[in-house]
Structure formats: structure tokens, C-alpha cells
Design an enzyme around this catalytic site. Structure first.
Site, PDB file in Angstrom:
ATOM      1  N   TYR A 112     -22.819  60.117   2.618  1.00  0.00           N
ATOM      2  CA  TYR A 112     -23.573  61.367   2.506  1.00  0.00           C
ATOM      3  C   TYR A 112     -24.895  61.190   3.245  1.00  0.00           C
ATOM      4  O   TYR A 112     -25.547  60.149   3.129  1.00  0.00           O
ATOM      5  CB  TYR A 112     -23.846  61.678   1.022  1.00  0.00           C
ATOM      6  CG  TYR A 112     -24.693  62.918   0.824  1.00  0.00           C
ATOM      7  CD1 TYR A 112     -24.089  64.156   0.645  1.00  0.00           C
ATOM      8  CD2 TYR A 112     -26.088  62.844   0.833  1.00  0.00           C
ATOM      9  CE1 TYR A 112     -24.857  65.299   0.479  1.00  0.00           C
ATOM     10  CE2 TYR A 112     -26.863  63.987   0.668  1.00  0.00           C
ATOM     11  CZ  TYR A 112     -26.240  65.204   0.497  1.00  0.00           C
ATOM     12  OH  TYR A 112     -27.004  66.340   0.345  1.00  0.00           O
ATOM     13  N   GLU A 200     -27.350  68.973   6.129  1.00  0.00           N
ATOM     14  CA  GLU A 200     -26.547  68.060   5.318  1.00  0.00           C
ATOM     15  C   GLU A 200     -25.248  67.731   6.027  1.00  0.00           C
ATOM     16  O   GLU A 200     -24.568  68.634   6.506  1.00  0.00           O
ATOM     17  CB  GLU A 200     -26.257  68.718   3.966  1.00  0.00           C
ATOM     18  CG  GLU A 200     -25.436  67.849   3.037  1.00  0.00           C
ATOM     19  CD  GLU A 200     -24.952  68.627   1.818  1.00  0.00           C
ATOM     20  OE1 GLU A 200     -25.585  68.531   0.764  1.00  0.00           O
ATOM     21  OE2 GLU A 200     -23.928  69.333   1.936  1.00  0.00           O
TER      22      GLU A 200
END
Ligand code: GDP
Ligand code: MN
Length: 398
Positions: A112, A200
Site C-alpha cells: 500500500y 493512493e
């Protein structure tokens, strides 16, 4: 403003961050044609992904890996024909109008990576985890230590040593370290140059080793970007990416009238002036067992027209079976609101119970206006204070 994944992938790719090739389509036939192209280029795996402004697609069945044209047609038919319900949508789900057809990749490991503003420390921050993928929310909740945060200097940006250090802590190996560090630095620059509120990548992945890339390759296969609306005037290229189909039509109309409106799932429509008062009104509705249908702040400079529009928006929501008006007249005059209620009653009609609580500037004139209109608006009752008003509206819808 949010954009779609396929648009965010383009921005990543333009910034030199590796992304598998893909194409946005709007029909089943186009989805099949794009899939054929990717297979023809020698790839054996294609991924079909719903393009909507909500995450949790994987778990909802709206990200599908396919190995044949038949599977591609089936996946596209399913996604374009069904509403997507995920943890990030309401129970009614959202319509899917666009798909991304992209080359699928083999995954060794998922990470992530994001950049956003850390409000507590007042600094842009790189957030990363070696436990990326569809369970990242669970990781954040159950194992917050697995999430690393690196502050980004406002002038010098994310430094190379910071990026390499983080890449090592995340467990990237060998040549992956430099690839991951470069991606981190480019993502941090992109965040600043686009005036983003969040960029993101989840997941950022490492592919299995091959002869040409013995340590695998680090690439982005999903991206979510959000931008600061107040800076959009500096980015016409981003503004052009706006997809109004992804927004709640009532919220767009409210914006045109200068109303701050957020649709919620409850049954009690709330019309309030001031964001703080709107929040506490929602709290007190919940305290009395009701569920607010919306947040609505008509602001300090509301006019008869904008308040009438506010009522139209609230009553246009089929779930609303009661309305609470809570006004504290400061700059806003209570008599303006009272006249707007009478006006709206004529125009849109209140066929659901309406409870009005007014206090402040010109309240006596306002009370008189409502008193005179009572015969014409039988569903209306007035309340002397907020607690009484909340109880009354919750009673009325129960
Ligand atoms: P999200 O659920 O909306 O965040 O959608 P993602 O694009 O992140 O996809 C969800 C999951 O599907 C990823 O975490 C991967 O595990 C898997 N996935 C997506 N694309 C691919 C791909 O090209 N190959 C493989 N093997 N898995 C993929
Ligand atoms: Mn994802």
C-alpha cells in the site's frame, strides 16, 4: 473532486510510474474488442474493472481476471448490468457506466502506498504498508504498527534517502528497492504538483521474477486520486476529467444554489443554518431515535429562492418522511426562512410532517408568518426549543 482509476493510471504513467496498459470502455462490445487486442498482443491475462468513485470493488465482484473472450463478455455484462454494492457505497449501490480493460499481471506481493495531508502534524505524509491489498482497512484497525508514515518536507519534498529507507523497511529486496523508492518520490511530487488531497496506490505490487527482471518489477495496478476543489482553477486538465455521473444529482443542484448538502441514509430531512448547528441537529435527531436523511446547511446568506430549493431537494428524496427545520437567526433572518417555508409549501407541498424551530433575529415576525400559514400547511407544527423539535419530528415519523 475525485477521478476514475483509468484517469489516475494515466497520470501515474505520465509521471513515470509503471502501470499496465489499459483502455476505458462503455459497452460490452467495446470491452470484448479491447480484451481481444490485449490477448492478441501476447498477454494471457486480462483484468476487467468497474470504473466508479468507490473502492471495495474486488470484494464486491467488480474486479475480474479473465483468460478468455467468453469470460470477458460475461464479466462486462455483469458489471454494466448490475449496481455495485461495496463497503464504500450505500446499500442501494451505484450504477456502473464505464469499465477499464487492462493487461492482467501476476502478483508476488501487494503493498500500500499513498500521500495525503497529516492534519495532526500539519505536513504532507507518505503512508505505506507491506500489507497492501483489499484488507488494508483491517490492517489499519487491527495492526496499525504495520503502517509506516514518513513526513514530506514542504520545500525539498520526499528525499531519496527517506524513500530508500522506507522501501527497505517495507521489505523490498535487491533491485526492487530503487524501483519502489523512485515510485515513492514521483508519487510525492505528483501529489504536490496536482494539488491533490490524496493519491493512493493500492496495491503497488511486485511481479514474480523473470529472466529479464530477476527481482521482479514494481508496478501500480490500482489508483485513487482526490483533488482540492479550491485549487482546481489551476488545473483545467483535471477539471476536464470530472465525471458528473458519479455525483449525487441533488448535491450538484444544492451546490448551484450555494447550499452545503450531503445525502445520508435516514428518513428525517434536516434544514439548518450553519455547519455546526447542522451537526448538532443531526446529533440530537439521533439522540431521540431518528436517522437524519441529510446534512444541509443553508448558510448565512440564504435567500427565499435558495431555501425553497433546499426544501425541493429534501422533499425530492423518497426516503424522507419528516422534516425538521432548525434555524438560529444571526445574519440569517428568521422571517426569511418562515416566508420560504410558506412559499415552498405552495410550490412543492409538505405531505410529510414538518417541525419548525426558529430562534434569533426577527423571530417574532417569523412566528407570526407561520401562525398565519398554519391553516394552509396542516402538516406543520412549531417547537419552542431544539429538544422539543427533535422529539416531535422523531415521534411524527415513528
Ligand atoms: P479495489 O478492490 O476497488 O481496491 O480494486 P483493485 O484494483 O485494488 O483490485 C482488488 C484486488 O484484485 C487486488 O488487490 C488484487 O489482489 C486483485 N487484482 C487486481 N488486478 C489484478 C491483476 O492484474 N492480476 C492479479 N493477479 N490480481 C489482480
Ligand atoms: Mn485497490
Amino acid at each position: 473532486m475525485k477521478i476514475h482509476e483509468y484517469q489516475a493510471r494515466q497520470l501515474l504513467s505520465d509521471a513515470g510510474i509503471p502501470v499496465p496498459p489499459g483502455q476505458m470502455v462503455e459497452t460490452i462490445d467495446a470491452a470484448v474488442a479491447e480484451t481481444e487486442k490485449i490477448f492478441a498482443s501476447g498477454e494471457g491475462l486480462v483484468v476487467i474493472k468497474a470504473q466508479v468513485h468507490a473502492g471495495g470493488r474486488g470484494k464486491a465482484g467488480f474486479v475480474k481476471l479473465v483468460r478468455s473472450i467468453e469470460e470477458a463478455r460475461e464479466a462486462a455484462t455483469f458489471m454494466l448490468g448490475n449496481r455495485m454494492v461495496s463497503v464504500q457505497t450505500g446499500p442501494e449501490g451505484i450504477e456502473v457506466k464505464r469499465l477499464l480493460i487492462a493487461a492482467g499481471v501476476d502478483i508476488e506481493k501487494e503493498y500500500y502506498l499513498a500521500v495525503t495531508l497529516d492534519r495532526r502534524h500539519g505536513v504532507n505524509t507518505l503512508i505505506a504498508s507491506a500489507e497492501g491489498g483489499v484488507e488494508i482497512e483491517t490492517v489499519a484497525h487491527d495492526n496499525p504498527d504495520a503502517i509506516y508514515k514518513v513526513p514530506i518536507h514542504p520545500l525539498s519534498g520526499l528525499e531519496a534517502f527517506q524513500a530508500r529507507g522506507l522501501a527497505k523497511r517495507l521489505g523490498f529486496q535487491g533491485r526492487q528497492i530503487q524501483q519502489a523508492a523512485t515510485i515513492m518520490q514521483r508519487l510525492a511530487s505528483l501529489y504536490s504538483s496536482l494539488d491533490a488531497s490524496i493519491v493512493e496506490i493500492n496495491p503497488l505490487i511486485v511481479t514474480p521474477p523473470t529472466e529479464q527482471a530477476p527481482d521482479g518489477r514494481v508496478i501500480a495496478i490500482d489508483a485513487k486520486f482526490g483533488f482540492d476543489d479550491n485549487a482546481l482553477y489551476r488545473h483545467p486538465e483535471l477539471k476536464a476529467m470530472h465525471d458528473p455521473a458519479e455525483e449525487n444529482p441533488a448535491e450538484i443542484r444544492a451546490e448551484e444554489f450555494g447550499l452545503s448538502y450531503v445525502a445520508l441514509d435516514g428518513t428525517i430531512g434536516c434544514l439548518v443554518n450553519g455547519a455546526g448547528l447542522a451537526m448538532s441537529t443531526m446529533d440530537i435527531v439521533k439522540l431521540h431515535g431518528g436517522e437524519p436523511a441529510n446534512f444541509l446547511d443553508v448558510g448565512g446568506s440564504a435567500t427565499k429562492e435558495s431555501v425553497t430549493e433546499a426544501f425541493r431537494i429534501i422533499l425530492g428524496d423518497g426516503r424522507v418522511n419528516g422534516v425538521l427545520v432548525n434555524i438560529f437567526g444571526g445574519i440569517m433572518r428568521c422571517d426569511t426562512i418562515a416566508s420560504a417555508i410558506v412559499e415552498a409549501a405552495k410550490e412543492v407541498g409538505f405531505d410529510v410532517p414538518l417541525v419548525v424551530r426558529l430562534e434569533g433575529t426577527e423571530v417574532d415576525a417569523a412566528r407570526q408568518i407561520l401562525e398565519d400559514a398554519k391553516a394552509d400547511i396542516p402538516s406543520m407544527q412549531t417547537a419552542g426549543n431544539l429538544a422539543e423539535a427533535a422529539a416531535a419530528v422523531c415521534d411524527a415519523v415513528a
